[in-house]
Design a protein around this motif. Structure first.
Motif, short mmCIF file in Angstrom:
data_model
loop_
_atom_site.label_atom_id
_atom_site.label_comp_id
_atom_site.label_asym_id
_atom_site.label_seq_id
_atom_site.Cartn_x
_atom_site.Cartn_y
_atom_site.Cartn_z
N MET A 1 1.10 -1.47 0.04
CA MET A 1 0.61 -0.30 0.09
C MET A 1 0.99 0.79 0.14
N LYS A 2 2.05 0.76 0.84
CA LYS A 2 2.56 2.93 0.54
C LYS A 2 3.54 2.61 -0.53
N ASN A 3 4.11 1.89 -1.26
CA ASN A 3 4.82 1.85 -2.53
C ASN A 3 2.85 2.19 -3.53
N ILE A 4 2.41 1.85 -3.41
CA ILE A 4 1.36 2.53 -3.68
C ILE A 4 1.71 4.35 -4.12
N ILE A 5 1.23 4.80 -2.82
CA ILE A 5 1.41 6.31 -2.55
C ILE A 5 2.74 6.68 -2.33
N ARG A 6 3.54 5.74 -2.59
CA ARG A 6 4.93 6.69 -3.12
C ARG A 6 5.13 6.83 -4.64
N THR A 7 4.75 5.92 -5.43
CA THR A 7 4.56 6.34 -6.96
C THR A 7 3.69 7.22 -6.94
N VAL A 8 2.41 7.19 -6.41
CA VAL A 8 1.24 8.44 -7.07
C VAL A 8 2.31 9.40 -6.42
N LEU A 9 2.73 10.14 -5.75
CA LEU A 9 3.44 10.88 -5.22
C LEU A 9 4.50 11.18 -5.74
N LEU A 10 5.52 9.93 -6.43
CA LEU A 10 6.55 10.73 -6.77
C LEU A 10 5.73 11.67 -8.97
N THR A 11 4.90 10.48 -8.90
CA THR A 11 4.44 10.39 -10.89
C THR A 11 3.97 11.93 -10.50
N VAL A 12 3.43 12.52 -9.27
CA VAL A 12 2.53 13.83 -8.75
C VAL A 12 3.82 15.09 -8.96
#
Length: 85
Positions: A1-12
């Protein structure tokens, strides 16, 4: 779950930096860059402070598994010089 959040934040974060560089208007992008960068770093800090997000979850340590094997020569004569013939 944290990896998904990190990926979204990094993309933004990357999209906001790209928009700021390409349009040369940092007024609208700087807030997004700062907020997403701080949230991205907080995900790593909170993972270290909780201590439960390690990728390794095994319970056997190398010390405990090898400590039993070093004293298993009693069946074959132990320290008396006898062997397992």
């Amino acid at each position: 779950m944290k990896n998904i959040i990190r990926t979204v934040l990094l993309t933004v974060l990357i999209v906001a930096i790209f928009k700021g560089v390409s349009t040369d208007q940092w007024d609208s992008s700087i807030t997004v860059v700062i907020v997403s960068g701080i949230l991205f770093l907080v995900t790593f800090i909170s993972a270290k402070s909780s201590g439960g997000s390690s990728a390794y979850t095994g319970s056997d340590s190398p010390v405990s598994s090898s400590s039993n094997s070093s004293h298993s020569h009693t069946d074959c004569g132990g320290d008396s010089g006898g062997g397992c013939d």
